[in-house]
Design a protein around this motif. Structure first.
Motif, short mmCIF file in Angstrom:
data_model
loop_
_atom_site.label_atom_id
_atom_site.label_comp_id
_atom_site.label_asym_id
_atom_site.label_seq_id
_atom_site.Cartn_x
_atom_site.Cartn_y
_atom_site.Cartn_z
N ALA A 122 0.83 -1.21 0.00
CA ALA A 122 0.00 0.00 0.00
C ALA A 122 0.86 1.26 0.00
O ALA A 122 0.44 2.30 -0.50
CB ALA A 122 -0.91 0.00 1.22
N THR A 123 2.06 1.17 0.58
CA THR A 123 2.89 2.37 0.68
C THR A 123 3.72 2.62 -0.57
O THR A 123 4.20 3.72 -0.77
CB THR A 123 3.87 2.24 1.86
N VAL A 124 3.92 1.58 -1.41
CA VAL A 124 4.77 1.76 -2.59
C VAL A 124 4.02 2.58 -3.63
O VAL A 124 2.94 2.20 -4.08
CB VAL A 124 5.16 0.39 -3.17
N GLU A 125 4.61 3.70 -4.05
CA GLU A 125 4.02 4.60 -5.04
C GLU A 125 4.47 4.16 -6.42
O GLU A 125 5.67 4.06 -6.68
CB GLU A 125 4.49 6.03 -4.76
N ARG A 126 3.52 3.85 -7.31
CA ARG A 126 3.92 3.31 -8.61
C ARG A 126 3.74 4.28 -9.77
O ARG A 126 4.25 4.07 -10.85
CB ARG A 126 3.13 2.04 -8.91
N ASN A 127 3.00 5.36 -9.55
CA ASN A 127 2.78 6.30 -10.65
C ASN A 127 4.03 7.15 -10.86
O ASN A 127 4.43 7.91 -9.97
CB ASN A 127 1.59 7.21 -10.29
N PRO A 128 4.70 7.03 -12.03
CA PRO A 128 5.96 7.76 -12.20
C PRO A 128 5.79 9.27 -12.19
O PRO A 128 6.69 10.01 -11.79
CB PRO A 128 6.47 7.29 -13.57
N TYR A 129 4.60 9.75 -12.59
CA TYR A 129 4.40 11.21 -12.61
C TYR A 129 4.36 11.78 -11.19
O TYR A 129 4.94 12.81 -10.90
CB TYR A 129 3.12 11.54 -13.38
N THR A 130 3.66 11.07 -10.27
CA THR A 130 3.64 11.58 -8.89
C THR A 130 5.03 11.52 -8.28
O THR A 130 5.43 12.44 -7.54
CB THR A 130 2.68 10.78 -8.00
N ILE A 131 5.78 10.45 -8.60
CA ILE A 131 7.15 10.35 -8.08
C ILE A 131 7.98 11.51 -8.59
O ILE A 131 8.73 12.15 -7.85
CB ILE A 131 7.78 9.00 -8.46
N PHE A 132 7.85 11.80 -9.89
CA PHE A 132 8.61 12.89 -10.49
C PHE A 132 8.30 14.22 -9.82
O PHE A 132 9.19 14.96 -9.40
CB PHE A 132 8.27 12.94 -11.99
N HIS A 133 6.99 14.51 -9.69
CA HIS A 133 6.59 15.80 -9.10
C HIS A 133 7.03 15.91 -7.65
O HIS A 133 7.57 16.95 -7.22
CB HIS A 133 5.07 15.98 -9.19
N GLN A 134 6.84 14.82 -6.90
CA GLN A 134 7.21 14.87 -5.48
C GLN A 134 8.72 14.99 -5.32
O GLN A 134 9.19 15.75 -4.46
CB GLN A 134 6.69 13.59 -4.78
N ALA A 135 9.47 14.30 -6.17
CA ALA A 135 10.93 14.37 -6.07
C ALA A 135 11.41 15.79 -6.33
O ALA A 135 12.25 16.33 -5.59
CB ALA A 135 11.58 13.40 -7.07
N LEU A 136 10.86 16.43 -7.38
CA LEU A 136 11.30 17.80 -7.68
C LEU A 136 10.86 18.75 -6.58
O LEU A 136 11.57 19.70 -6.25
CB LEU A 136 10.75 18.24 -9.03
N LYS A 137 9.68 18.50 -6.01
CA LYS A 137 9.25 19.38 -4.92
C LYS A 137 10.15 19.22 -3.71
O LYS A 137 10.46 20.20 -3.02
CB LYS A 137 7.80 19.04 -4.54
#
Lengths: 275, 118
Positions: free
Chosen positions: A168-183
């Motif tokens: 449940a905790t693993v985030e799989r959507n690459p776009y959310t990962i990208f946005h969160q990483a840059l933020k």
């Protein structure tokens, strides 16, 4: 808009970017207009400048690239489909007025990179443009898609290897990962060199949103280009860095923290600011 | 006091007394006015910044622990930016009765002073 005229504060020297017909920006030249302002008014100046530049360009066989040929009356195109999907009854007075106004105004052509597609993401487009070298947008875009694919693959492997609670905790959507990483990589405070008493001091200064976003992307790209092992390709390295930044680890986050630490060390110099 | 006059102030053949004024430039109105002296600004959001940095020092520079202070700092920065923009727009619009110096200069360029008759 920058090219729309000679405002009161604009410099008298105009730097104009030229592009050879092969398509690479090679050099820029300056035209001194100091003798213009004595005789000519603002709009005459602009047309005269264009005439002169056209003559010079015809001599050298170059095409002008950086100035926009759109006048100030041209409006930016509305790419967003939701703007037009709103039912007319729900619009406020200002919005109805704006709609009516747009029917009569001239509108610029939308650039080829901006689409009304659901997959369009301004952050991804900006990042792709910053990764691009020498105008090779195809390569930059393919690297971007490969990066997102690599991120997705890594996350899916982690997902399938994890237990039920962790899944449940693993985030799989690459776009959310990208946005969160840059933020996570955006610095909160910046340093600006200010000249005082013959010395340059690094003064902590609040940064604008767009400057913070730019710095985050710039640091990410620089890190991936410079600290890469020789045979590793960019998508793999980028995906690695993005996943680390997403978890608040890694060299880009460290660089952000270094910036914060320097700002904290120099906090006494904050009074050197005048804005 | 009444407007000061120029009669008998300069060194001329018809003037018996010694000159009161010795101008180094011709006494002709120029087609531009001088710029307004820029006000000395001061740094904004220092308190919010120091609170945020104190929070950082306590929590080893982790951003998750200092969310509130960071948000306050951003709010203060955006408010300061908006205030600065409003002030610059106000300056461009009107200088409490007269035009700003740059607009005045443009106007004077269009309708310059005529030291000659024709």
């Amino acid at each position: 808009m920058r090219g729309d005229g000679w405002g009161e504060g604009s410099p008298n020297r105009a730097f104009i970017m030229f592009r050879l017909l092969q398509g690479k920006v090679l050099f820029f030249t300056s035209l001194s207009l100091d003798y213009f302002h004595l005789k000519h008014s603002a709009c005459a100046k602009q047309s005269l400048l264009l005439e002169y530049t056209v003559k010079i360009l015809k001599l050298c066989g170059l095409t002008q690239v950086r100035w926009s040929r759109y006048g100030p009356e041209y409006q930016d195109p509305q790419i967003d489909k939701e703007y037009y999907r709103k039912p007319l009854a729900q619009l406020t007075e200002e919005e109805t007025y704006e709609r009516e106004l747009r029917k009569t105004q001239v509108i610029k052509a939308a650039p080829a990179t901006k689409t009304s597609s659901v997959f369009e993401d301004p952050v991804i487009s900006k990042f792709t443009n910053m990764m691009m070298k020498g105008g090779n947008k195809i390569l930059a875009r393919s690297l971007m898609t490969q990066t997102l694919e690599a991120v997705k693959r890594k996350q899916f492997e982690k997902y399938h290897a994890a237990s039920a609670e962790e899944q449940a905790t693993v985030e799989r959507n690459p776009y959310t990962i990208f946005h969160q990483a840059l933020k996570n990589c955006e610095p909160v405070i910046g340093l600006v060199p200010i000249l005082k008493g013959g010395h340059f001091y690094q003064v902590p200064v609040p940064l604008a949103e767009r400057r913070r976003r730019f710095l985050a992307m710039k640091w990410m790209i620089t890190e991936c280009r410079e600290k890469k092992p020789r045979r590793m390709l960019m998508p793999e390295k980028l995906s690695q860095e993005l996943l680390e930044a997403f978890c608040n680890r890694g060299p880009v986050i460290k660089r952000k923290h270094d910036m914060h630490k320097m700002a904290e060390a120099n906090r006494a110099l904050a009074h050197y600011r005048w804005w | 006091m009444a407007t000061p006059s120029l009669r008998g102030r300069l060194a001329r053949l018809g003037n018996p007394r010694k000159p009161i004024l010795k101008p180094n430039k011709p006494l002709i109105l120029a087609n531009h006015v001088g710029e307004r002296r820029r006000e000395k600004g001061e740094a904004t959001c220092i308190t919010e910044m120091s609170i945020m940095m104190a929070c950082w020092k306590q929590n080893e520079f982790r951003d998750e622990a200092c969310k509130k202070e960071i948000r306050d700092f951003f709010d203060c920065a955006s408010r300061a930016e908006a205030a600065r923009k409003m002030r610059s727009i106000q300056e461009d619009l009107g200088e409490l009765g007269s035009l700003p110096p740059r607009k005045l200069n443009k106007l004077l360029q269009r309708f310059p002073n005529k030291p000659h008759l024709s």
